[in-house]
Design an enzyme around this catalytic site. Structure first.
Site: not given
Ligand SMILES: *[C@@H]1O[C@H](CO)[C@@H](O)[C@H](O)[C@H]1NC(C)=O
Ligand SMILES: *[C@@H]1O[C@H](CO)[C@@H](O)[C@H](O)[C@H]1NC(C)=O
Ligand SMILES: *[C@@H]1O[C@H](CO)[C@@H](O)[C@H](O)[C@H]1NC(C)=O
Ligand SMILES: *[C@@H]1O[C@H](CO)[C@@H](O)[C@H](O)[C@H]1NC(C)=O
Ligand SMILES: *[C@@H]1O[C@H](CO)[C@@H](O)[C@H](O)[C@H]1NC(C)=O
Ligand SMILES: *[C@@H]1O[C@H](CO)[C@@H](O)[C@H](O)[C@H]1NC(C)=O
Ligand SMILES: *[C@@H]1O[C@H](CO)[C@@H](O)[C@H](O)[C@H]1NC(C)=O
Ligand SMILES: *[C@@H]1O[C@H](CO)[C@@H](O)[C@H](O)[C@H]1NC(C)=O
Ligand SMILES: *[C@@H]1O[C@H](CO)[C@@H](O)[C@H](O)[C@H]1NC(C)=O
Ligand SMILES: *[C@@H]1O[C@H](CO)[C@@H](O)[C@H](O)[C@H]1NC(C)=O
Ligand SMILES: *[C@@H]1O[C@H](CO)[C@@H](O)[C@H](O)[C@H]1NC(C)=O
Length: 747
Positions: A424, A516
């Site tokens: 991430d 996201d």
């Protein structure tokens, strides 16, 4: 002159870069089907063109200094298919010219021919043609050079060193359609008219790979940041910092996108077969905070008899950034947790890792002492901040840093039973966020740069930053392959999940997700085109956060699991996720009982009436396992796309598809084939009980090839149909027989 004589002549010069001019001057045009390549000398500039793979050419160009051979490349040399004797091409050529005559070479279906300015013989401009079945030639593209315009290969020296920036222009026509380019959030499958910065951000993975409806594919093989522009008459690629310009072009029959994907993946990598568990249901949320919570989760899946294959632990599970270890205060016995999860559910586990290292991490001293952290031009510097700490990112472009990362992950996770990793925030430069200063300031809404001067072993973010996320995928891959003693390209036993990637990311046991996203309808809709562009870029292993990642602050119900509006959105989003390469839910959820964004995101979190619907899709996913195995297997062997934009299968059988794709109508940006048999149309607006679907005309005419999954009603192609879509039904049509889909007998 015979081929043998050329070889001899070239052989005389031990270093192939030495000038040689073996072509008789009187031959103004010389089509060499078996040439190893040609080199043009154009003043201070050199251009090397080589046949590459099937039906393709690789072009490299440089001013003054030849490439060192250590340049970053995402192209296999030799490619996986279409080479003689497995020999690398390196810098071979057997024709050299100073541009005073035409040079033309052929590789299978493609010809490259030089031409001069103003119709002169000879010249330095490259033009690429496809050879048709009847022997005629069709121009695919050429270097864009209207009368007295700037050179189509244009260089600048913006810095004090010998590195340059490059702008290369190729001709286009108003009717060209461009597919691929990585992922953006723009609702476009056809990228014609787009200007795309080659800078990564959360949800944006711009990647300079495209397929043209004219029947060619193109790879700008550069690690540099820069730009792609697809204008009316010109496609332009810019690399901000380079030591060589490197691209590949390859041809196929127009409309034959499977062949283009096969060529593309032969050049940039074939996906290995995924582990079986990865094809099941992946449960994730922001965030399971401790061991107790994860064990309880597994018990709930067990008691509710809901299948689950992978359970994920998100960020802030560590004590300090860069520990690459679960905080033992919250996760006291990782081995026993993973064993319990396995015993109860059969699921594997995955944990998040960030590239960021804070000064108080136990690994910091060793990392900084060994030069394993990125720096800045003004010194060791810092590259971003998060959660009260300034951080430096690990430099995964350095092989020794990759080894350090893997050793740490192996000790702290792998050997304790957490064997899958979530990469991430490793988008490059900083932590990959465009729109906020990582939560530390509400005043800085947008960072106007991704720290272009962040320094890595391979160069700056500006010059090599597109490698950065890819190098993280590589780090995990090297670890997997090392520990399982298997070769790249073979069966994966574990997987990583990455927010970013680059050219050829499909070669790793790694899936890419769309980042996201916000939990609103518009964002749901826009993910479809993003996934279809990922597929065209060669990334078959794509997924997204079912339900969206986070609340849109302007929409009161967004991501609140106790509101009917969000529940409806969630069910629609979730049912779509069944028909993606990976079925994964994730996100930050609010609820009415807690003032937090870590509320439930489990199949039973969305109300009694929705739970059975959610579970039915999870079960359907498991029913489809043979189908999934079959489409992943073909993707592995030939690069044939898993998610298939409609142009891939129907451009040649349905006269409307090309035009609808050109205009990016909802039909082509929100419908797709999932494998060869399933036509998927996610519902992208609220409160609907019916939905219009365009059923493409298939090769079989006069019949009713399409069957609606939920009623078994059959339909002819080439028409819009409106189907009944209560909340429990996603519009899903199929071709052929349902038994064959369920048994995976589909190719
Ligand atoms: C090309 O240049 C070479 C040497 O520079 C010369 O010998 C030859 O005659 C020229 N050919 C043409 C077609 O101008
Ligand atoms: C090119 O190579 C192929 C295969 O090696 C051969 O069949 C063909 O005759 C060659 N063509 C020429 C013009 O040398
Ligand atoms: C050859 O084939 C191309 C592509 O199919 C076509 O456009 C062209 O008209 C054909 N030429 C002849 C002379 O048949
Ligand atoms: C674990 O996390 C849950 C959910 O946040 C919390 O209620 C619980 O107190 C935590 N337990 C431990 C042992 O930290
Ligand atoms: C920072 O991370 C720690 C550990 O994960 C967490 O407990 C804390 O709440 C975080 N602080 C902020 C300001 O987000
Ligand atoms: C998991 O199952 C095995 C065999 O049934 C058992 O021996 C073991 O104790 C179980 N482990 C845990 C942590 O429950
Ligand atoms: C795995 O990596 C270690 C170093 O980290 C190396 O010594 C070993 O040879 C590697 N093993 C394999 C199978 O590549
Ligand atoms: C296209 O889809 C979006 C939702 O994704 C919808 O808002 C819009 O109205 C649709 N446009 C047309 C012309 O149907
Ligand atoms: C949903 O649609 C129905 C009928 O089409 C309408 O009566 C109702 O107001 C709509 N609800 C919302 C929340 O838009
Ligand atoms: C549709 O056909 C399948 C078998 O192919 C059957 O299981 C299912 O019940 C049928 N559905 C309806 C609504 O008739
Ligand atoms: C199908 O619907 C779309 C969108 O409303 C429309 O543009 C198109 O013309 C329709 N196609 C046919 C064949 O009716």
């Amino acid at each position: 002159m015979t081929k043998a004589m050329y070889r001899l002549l070239v052989g005389i010069f031990a270093v192939p870069l030495v000038w040689a001019n073996p072509i008789p001057a009187e031959d103004s045009e010389y089509l060499m089907p078996n040439s190893t390549g040609f080199r043009l000398q154009h003043g201070f500039e050199t251009i090397l063109v080589q046949p590459f793979g099937y039906d393709g050419f690789r072009v490299r160009a440089w001013p003054y200094r030849p490439p060192t051979g250590n340049e970053i490349s995402f192209i296999y040399d030799p490619p996986l298919e279409g080479f003689e004797n497995g020999k690398a091409h390196v810098m071979d050529f057997d024709i050299a010219s100073n541009g005073n005559r035409t040079v033309a070479i052929r590789n299978g279906r493609i010809i490259v021919r030089t031409s001069g300015w103003g119709g002169n013989l000879g010249g330095y401009r490259l033009a690429f043609y496809r050879v048709e079945e009847n022997g005629s030639e069709t121009l695919l593209t050429n270097e864009y050079a209207p009368l007295k315009s700037i050179n189509p290969r244009y260089y600048r020296w913006p810095g004090p060193g010998s590195e340059f920036s490059a702008e290369f222009s190729f001709s286009s026509t108003p009717d060209e359609q461009i597919y691929g380019t990585g992922t953006q959030q723009d609702h476009m499958v056809n990228k014609k008219g787009s200007v795309i910065d080659l800078i990564n951000f959360n949800t944006h993975i711009p990647t300079p790979v495209f397929m043209s409806n004219k029947g060619y594919g193109f790879i700008w093989n550069m690690a540099s940041e820069g730009r792609m522009e697809f204008g009316t008459l010109r496609n332009k690629f810019t690399a901000d910092i380079a030591t060589v310009v490197d691209y590949v072009i390859f041809a196929a029959r127009p409309g034959d996108y499977d062949t283009l994907q096969q060529r593309l993946s032969a050049l940039t990598g074939r996906a290995p077969p995924p582990p079986q568990f990865a094809l099941g249901f992946i449960q994730s949320k922001l965030r399971y905070e401790n061991q107790t919570e994860v064990e309880l989760l597994a018990r709930n899946f067990y008691y509710n008899e809901i299948p689950v294959s992978l359970i994920v632990i998100d960020y802030q599970s560590w004590a300090h950034q860069g520990d690459w270890q679960l905080d033992p205060r919250l996760w006291p016995d990782v081995e026993s947790m993973t064993e319990k999860v396995k015993n109860l559910t059969g699921a594997e586990m995955m944990a998040s890792l960030w590239p960021s290292v804070a000064d108080n991490s136990e690994n910091y001293l060793e990392l900084i002492a060994n030069g394993f952290l990125s720096a800045t031009r003004s010194g060791p510097g810092t590259t971003d901040s998060w959660n009260g700490s300034y951080i430096r990112n690990i430099d995964s472009t350095n092989p020794a840093a990759r080894q350090f990362l893997w050793r740490t992950l192996k000790r702290n996770y792998y050997e304790k039973g957490i064997r899958n990793f979530w990469i991430d925030q490793a988008d490059g430069g900083a932590l990959g966020e465009a729109y906020e200063n990582n939560g530390q300031s509400s005043y800085i809404e947008s960072i106007p740069f991704t720290l272009p001067n962040a320094l890595y072993a391979v160069g700056t973010q500006l010059g090599a930053g597109k490698l950065y996320p890819w190098a993280h995928q590589q780090a995990i891959e090297e670890g997997f392959r090392n520990i399982t003693e298997t070769k790249m390209g073979t069966q994966c036993k574990q997987i990583s999940l990455s927010r970013s990637g680059y050219i050829g990311s499909q070669r790793f046991c790694s899936m890419i997700w769309s980042g996201d996203t916000t939990s609103v309808w518009e964002t749901l809709a826009v993910q479809v085109a993003s996934g279809l562009s990922a597929a065209a870029t060669g990334w078959g292993w794509w997924t997204m956060d079912a339900g969206g990642f986070q609340a849109d602050p302007t929409v009161p119900w967004s991501a609140n699991i106790d509101t009917p509006e969000y529940r409806e959105l969630y069910v629609r989003w979730f049912q779509w996720a069944t028909f993606l390469p990976f079925m994964r839910t994730h996100g930050s959820r609010a609820c009415n009982t807690q003032n937090a964004y870590t509320c439930g995101n489990e199949p039973w979190s969305y109300g009694k009436e929705n739970t059975p619907i959610i579970i039915s899709y999870i079960k359907l996913r498991y029913q489809l396992q043979p189908y999934l195995q079959a489409i992943f297997d073909v993707f592995h062997k030939t690069g044939r796309s898993i998610m298939r934009p409609l142009y891939m299968d129907f451009e040649r059988t349905d006269p409307h598809i090309a035009e609808m794709t050109r205009r990016n109508t909802n039909t082509t940006t929100q419908q797709y084939m999932f494998g060869p048999k399933l036509l998927v149309t996610p519902i992208t607006t609220p409160n609907v009980t019916e939905w219009s679907v365009y059923l493409p005309q298939t090769a079989t005419t006069g019949t009713k090839p399409w069957t609606y999954w939920w009623t078994n009603e059959t339909y002819a192609g080439g028409q819009n149909v409106t189907v009944h879509t209560p909340i429990e039904h996603i519009p899903l049509f199929y071709l052929g027989r349902r038994e064959d889909i369920i048994s995976g007998d589909i190719f």
